[in-house]
Design a protein around this motif. Structure first.
Motif, PDB file in Angstrom:
ATOM      1  N   THR A 264      30.713  41.512  41.918  1.00 25.09           N
ATOM      2  CA  THR A 264      30.072  42.596  42.665  1.00 25.09           C
ATOM      3  C   THR A 264      29.176  43.390  41.716  1.00 25.09           C
ATOM      4  OG1 THR A 264      31.983  44.034  42.236  1.00 25.09           O
ATOM      5  CG2 THR A 264      31.959  42.824  44.331  1.00 25.09           C
ATOM      6  N   TYR A 265      28.253  44.155  42.289  1.00 24.56           N
ATOM      7  CA  TYR A 265      27.369  44.975  41.464  1.00 24.56           C
ATOM      8  C   TYR A 265      27.267  46.424  41.959  1.00 24.56           C
ATOM      9  CZ  TYR A 265      24.025  44.105  45.234  1.00 24.56           C
ATOM     10  OH  TYR A 265      23.413  44.036  46.459  1.00 24.56           O
ATOM     11  N   ASP A 266      27.794  46.701  43.147  1.00 16.25           N
ATOM     12  CA  ASP A 266      27.745  48.032  43.715  1.00 16.25           C
ATOM     13  C   ASP A 266      29.076  48.349  44.391  1.00 16.25           C
ATOM     14  OD1 ASP A 266      26.840  50.496  44.570  1.00 16.25           O
ATOM     15  OD2 ASP A 266      25.884  49.687  46.397  1.00 16.25           O
ATOM     16  N   PRO A 267      29.872  49.275  43.855  1.00 19.89           N
ATOM     17  CA  PRO A 267      29.617  50.160  42.715  1.00 19.89           C
ATOM     18  C   PRO A 267      29.561  49.387  41.391  1.00 19.89           C
ATOM     19  CG  PRO A 267      31.475  50.928  44.052  1.00 19.89           C
ATOM     20  CD  PRO A 267      31.194  49.543  44.471  1.00 19.89           C
ATOM     21  N   PRO A 268      28.895  49.939  40.382  1.00 17.02           N
ATOM     22  CA  PRO A 268      28.852  49.282  39.080  1.00 17.02           C
ATOM     23  C   PRO A 268      30.159  49.486  38.324  1.00 17.02           C
ATOM     24  CG  PRO A 268      27.710  51.368  38.990  1.00 17.02           C
ATOM     25  CD  PRO A 268      28.095  51.162  40.432  1.00 17.02           C
ATOM     26  N   LEU A 269      30.362  48.710  37.272  1.00 13.77           N
ATOM     27  CA  LEU A 269      31.553  48.861  36.441  1.00 13.77           C
ATOM     28  C   LEU A 269      31.676  50.277  35.887  1.00 13.77           C
ATOM     29  CD1 LEU A 269      31.658  45.557  34.339  1.00 13.77           C
ATOM     30  CD2 LEU A 269      33.406  46.343  35.935  1.00 13.77           C
ATOM     31  N   THR A 270      30.535  50.894  35.592  1.00  9.78           N
ATOM     32  CA  THR A 270      30.565  52.233  35.012  1.00  9.78           C
ATOM     33  C   THR A 270      31.146  53.278  35.963  1.00  9.78           C
ATOM     34  OG1 THR A 270      28.263  52.512  35.721  1.00  9.78           O
ATOM     35  CG2 THR A 270      28.632  51.808  33.441  1.00  9.78           C
ATOM     36  N   ALA A 271      31.224  52.966  37.259  1.00 13.37           N
ATOM     37  CA  ALA A 271      31.801  53.903  38.221  1.00 13.37           C
ATOM     38  C   ALA A 271      33.293  54.109  37.986  1.00 13.37           C
ATOM     39  CB  ALA A 271      31.560  53.407  39.645  1.00 13.37           C
TER      40      ALA A 271
ATOM     41  N   PHE B 175      46.012  38.674  43.915  1.00 15.05           N
ATOM     42  CA  PHE B 175      45.026  39.615  43.393  1.00 15.05           C
ATOM     43  C   PHE B 175      45.732  40.859  42.854  1.00 15.05           C
ATOM     44  CE2 PHE B 175      42.585  37.092  46.338  1.00 15.05           C
ATOM     45  CZ  PHE B 175      41.283  37.067  45.851  1.00 15.05           C
ATOM     46  N   LEU B 176      45.205  41.426  41.772  1.00 11.90           N
ATOM     47  CA  LEU B 176      45.669  42.699  41.248  1.00 11.90           C
ATOM     48  C   LEU B 176      44.634  43.771  41.558  1.00 11.90           C
ATOM     49  CD1 LEU B 176      47.287  41.790  37.830  1.00 11.90           C
ATOM     50  CD2 LEU B 176      48.352  43.165  39.617  1.00 11.90           C
ATOM     51  N   ASP B 177      45.106  44.947  41.933  1.00 14.49           N
ATOM     52  CA  ASP B 177      44.238  46.032  42.400  1.00 14.49           C
ATOM     53  C   ASP B 177      44.582  47.303  41.639  1.00 14.49           C
ATOM     54  OD1 ASP B 177      43.021  48.108  43.800  1.00 14.49           O
ATOM     55  OD2 ASP B 177      44.280  47.866  45.586  1.00 14.49           O
ATOM     56  N   ILE B 178      43.661  47.745  40.772  1.00 12.56           N
ATOM     57  CA  ILE B 178      43.818  49.005  40.045  1.00 12.56           C
ATOM     58  C   ILE B 178      42.989  50.056  40.770  1.00 12.56           C
ATOM     59  CG2 ILE B 178      43.469  50.204  37.857  1.00 12.56           C
ATOM     60  CD1 ILE B 178      43.748  47.499  36.460  1.00 12.56           C
TER      61      ILE B 178
ATOM     62  N   HIS C  74      38.024  50.709  43.260  1.00  5.00           N
ATOM     63  CA  HIS C  74      39.136  49.864  42.838  1.00  5.00           C
ATOM     64  C   HIS C  74      38.603  48.767  41.928  1.00  5.00           C
ATOM     65  CE1 HIS C  74      42.069  51.121  46.127  1.00  5.00           C
ATOM     66  NE2 HIS C  74      40.938  51.665  46.515  1.00  5.00           N
ATOM     67  N   LEU C  75      39.341  48.474  40.882  1.00  3.75           N
ATOM     68  CA  LEU C  75      39.071  47.303  40.052  1.00  3.75           C
ATOM     69  C   LEU C  75      40.045  46.215  40.507  1.00  3.75           C
ATOM     70  CD1 LEU C  75      37.708  45.893  37.613  1.00  3.75           C
ATOM     71  CD2 LEU C  75      39.541  46.838  36.184  1.00  3.75           C
ATOM     72  N   VAL C  76      39.515  45.187  41.144  1.00  3.24           N
ATOM     73  CA  VAL C  76      40.333  44.111  41.694  1.00  3.24           C
ATOM     74  C   VAL C  76      40.001  42.829  40.943  1.00  3.24           C
ATOM     75  CG1 VAL C  76      40.900  42.783  43.769  1.00  3.24           C
ATOM     76  CG2 VAL C  76      40.344  45.218  43.957  1.00  3.24           C
TER      77      VAL C  76
ATOM     78  N   VAL D  36      35.128  47.628  43.967  1.00  2.00           N
ATOM     79  CA  VAL D  36      34.898  47.846  45.397  1.00  2.00           C
ATOM     80  C   VAL D  36      35.460  49.190  45.834  1.00  2.00           C
ATOM     81  CG1 VAL D  36      34.825  45.400  46.061  1.00  2.00           C
ATOM     82  CG2 VAL D  36      37.026  46.571  45.892  1.00  2.00           C
ATOM     83  N   ALA D  37      34.918  49.719  46.915  1.00  2.00           N
ATOM     84  CA  ALA D  37      35.424  50.963  47.484  1.00  2.00           C
ATOM     85  C   ALA D  37      36.770  50.748  48.168  1.00  2.00           C
ATOM     86  CB  ALA D  37      34.414  51.533  48.475  1.00  2.00           C
ATOM     87  N   ASP D  38      36.985  49.540  48.691  1.00  2.00           N
ATOM     88  CA  ASP D  38      38.212  49.205  49.406  1.00  2.00           C
ATOM     89  C   ASP D  38      38.573  47.768  49.056  1.00  2.00           C
ATOM     90  OD1 ASP D  38      40.075  48.325  51.392  1.00  2.00           O
ATOM     91  OD2 ASP D  38      39.380  49.892  52.743  1.00  2.00           O
ATOM     92  N   PRO D  39      39.843  47.478  48.713  1.00  2.26           N
ATOM     93  CA  PRO D  39      40.228  46.098  48.387  1.00  2.26           C
ATOM     94  C   PRO D  39      39.876  45.097  49.482  1.00  2.26           C
ATOM     95  CG  PRO D  39      41.995  47.602  47.838  1.00  2.26           C
ATOM     96  CD  PRO D  39      40.970  48.420  48.568  1.00  2.26           C
ATOM     97  N   ALA D  40      39.852  45.566  50.738  1.00  4.84           N
ATOM     98  CA  ALA D  40      39.507  44.669  51.848  1.00  4.84           C
ATOM     99  C   ALA D  40      38.062  44.198  51.779  1.00  4.84           C
ATOM    100  CB  ALA D  40      39.765  45.361  53.184  1.00  4.84           C
ATOM    101  N   ASP D  41      37.250  44.829  50.913  1.00  2.00           N
ATOM    102  CA  ASP D  41      35.867  44.381  50.721  1.00  2.00           C
ATOM    103  C   ASP D  41      35.803  43.088  49.904  1.00  2.00           C
ATOM    104  OD1 ASP D  41      34.996  46.617  52.090  1.00  2.00           O
ATOM    105  OD2 ASP D  41      34.644  47.789  50.275  1.00  2.00           O
ATOM    106  N   VAL D  42      36.901  42.718  49.267  1.00  2.00           N
ATOM    107  CA  VAL D  42      36.971  41.451  48.538  1.00  2.00           C
ATOM    108  C   VAL D  42      37.292  40.343  49.540  1.00  2.00           C
ATOM    109  CG1 VAL D  42      38.151  40.156  46.723  1.00  2.00           C
ATOM    110  CG2 VAL D  42      37.737  42.612  46.438  1.00  2.00           C
ATOM    111  N   PRO D  43      36.413  39.344  49.696  1.00  2.00           N
ATOM    112  CA  PRO D  43      36.652  38.311  50.717  1.00  2.00           C
ATOM    113  C   PRO D  43      38.022  37.651  50.607  1.00  2.00           C
ATOM    114  CG  PRO D  43      34.427  38.132  49.845  1.00  2.00           C
ATOM    115  CD  PRO D  43      35.127  39.157  49.008  1.00  2.00           C
ATOM    116  N   GLY D  44      38.474  37.359  49.381  1.00  2.00           N
ATOM    117  CA  GLY D  44      39.768  36.710  49.207  1.00  2.00           C
ATOM    118  C   GLY D  44      40.930  37.568  49.648  1.00  2.00           C
TER     119      GLY D  44
END
Length: 290
Positions: free
Chosen positions: A36-43, A58-61, A68-70, A128-136
């Protein structure tokens, strides 16, 4: 590949070490792992970790008020916790390091690396803003640890399923978290052929398989609880009864554990315990040899 018990242990490990602490830097080393690129890692930088969860494999921080960093460790990925990170910043190259996360002051020397061995790179990182945004994550089926995963719910999942049971257990959209290794283990405990068609299972078969899922994963989670992340892989391997043990004696009956190889994986089983003493032909669409 890390599966539900190991990822559950990693989630617990990170929960203890990250919750309430702020992220200082997120350093991509292998840019290809970032999906992903939005949000960026710097967020993520400057955000306080509010918790760590597992979604299947999957791990979700999660961070307070932020993204979230997934990540998914795939077949050869792993997490390495560092109480003392190297002084020099990581450089892109041919090594296994893919991503580094360092905590903020006063813990800037502490953090973790995501690494991936081998040449086939499948480790995936998402911001991602929400883990559900990750297709997997969005396509995951029910989790075997969820209280809602009852025998009735499991029976409904198998209704109309015409695939071989090994493939059904590995399908993350049917059940989240079981992979190649623990599907072998579950089927061995259930005394069931990996090639048995799900549609042919009786009520007794389904109940036995359901119980085997719970006991196999539960025992693996207990073995992994409190284990240092550097020892989790070895702990997983030591607890397996048939997976990865081709040619060894079955711990239940003493028969030789056999293997069926595919293009990118293999399965192991015990003929006496699972297939009525008959070996399975070693090809993808095999039936019991007659």
């Amino acid at each position: 590949m890390p599966e539900l018990p190991e990822v559950e242990a990693l989630a617990g490990f990170l929960t203890e070490r990250l919750t309430g602490r702020a992220i200082g830097r997120v350093l991509p080393v292998a840019v290809s792992v970032l999906k992903t690129y939005d949000p960026p890692l710097t967020a993520l930088e400057g955000r306080t970790v509010s918790g760590v969860r597992r979604h299947g494999k999957f791990l979700d921080i999660a961070t307070e008020g932020g993204p979230h960093l997934v990540f998914h460790l795939a077949r050869a990925g792993w997490l390495q916790w560092k109480e003392k990170l190297p002084d020099t910043p990581p450089r892109p190259g041919k090594g296994p390091l893919a991503l580094r996360v360092a905590l903020a002051e006063p813990d800037a020397d502490t953090g973790f690396d995501l690494t991936e061995a081998g040449t086939k790179k499948s480790l995936a990182v998402y911001v991602v803003a929400d883990p559900a945004d990750v297709p997997g994550v969005a396509r995951l089926g029910p989790d075997p640890l969820d209280p809602a995963f009852t025998l009735e719910a499991f029976t409904a999942l198998l209704s109309g399923e015409r695939r071989q049971i090994k493939g059904v257990l590995r399908d993350q959209s049917v059940i989240a978290g079981i992979g190649n290794a623990y599907s072998d283990e579950v089927l061995h405990v259930a005394r069931m052929s990996p090639f048995k068609l799900a549609a042919s299972l009786t009520e007794e078969d389904i109940a036995r398989l359901y119980e085997a899922i719970g006991s196999t994963l539960g025992e693996a989670i207990e073995r992994s609880r409190g284990i240092d992340v550097g020892k989790l892989k070895a702990e997983k391997k030591s607890g397996l009864r048939v997976h990865g043990r081709t040619g060894e004696p079955c711990p239940v009956c003493g028969d030789t554990v056999r293997e069926v190889s595919f293009s990118d994986s293999s399965l192991q089983y015990c003929p006496t315990c699972q297939t009525g003493g008959k070996p399975l032909a070693d090809r993808r669409l095999s039936r019991l040899l007659k």
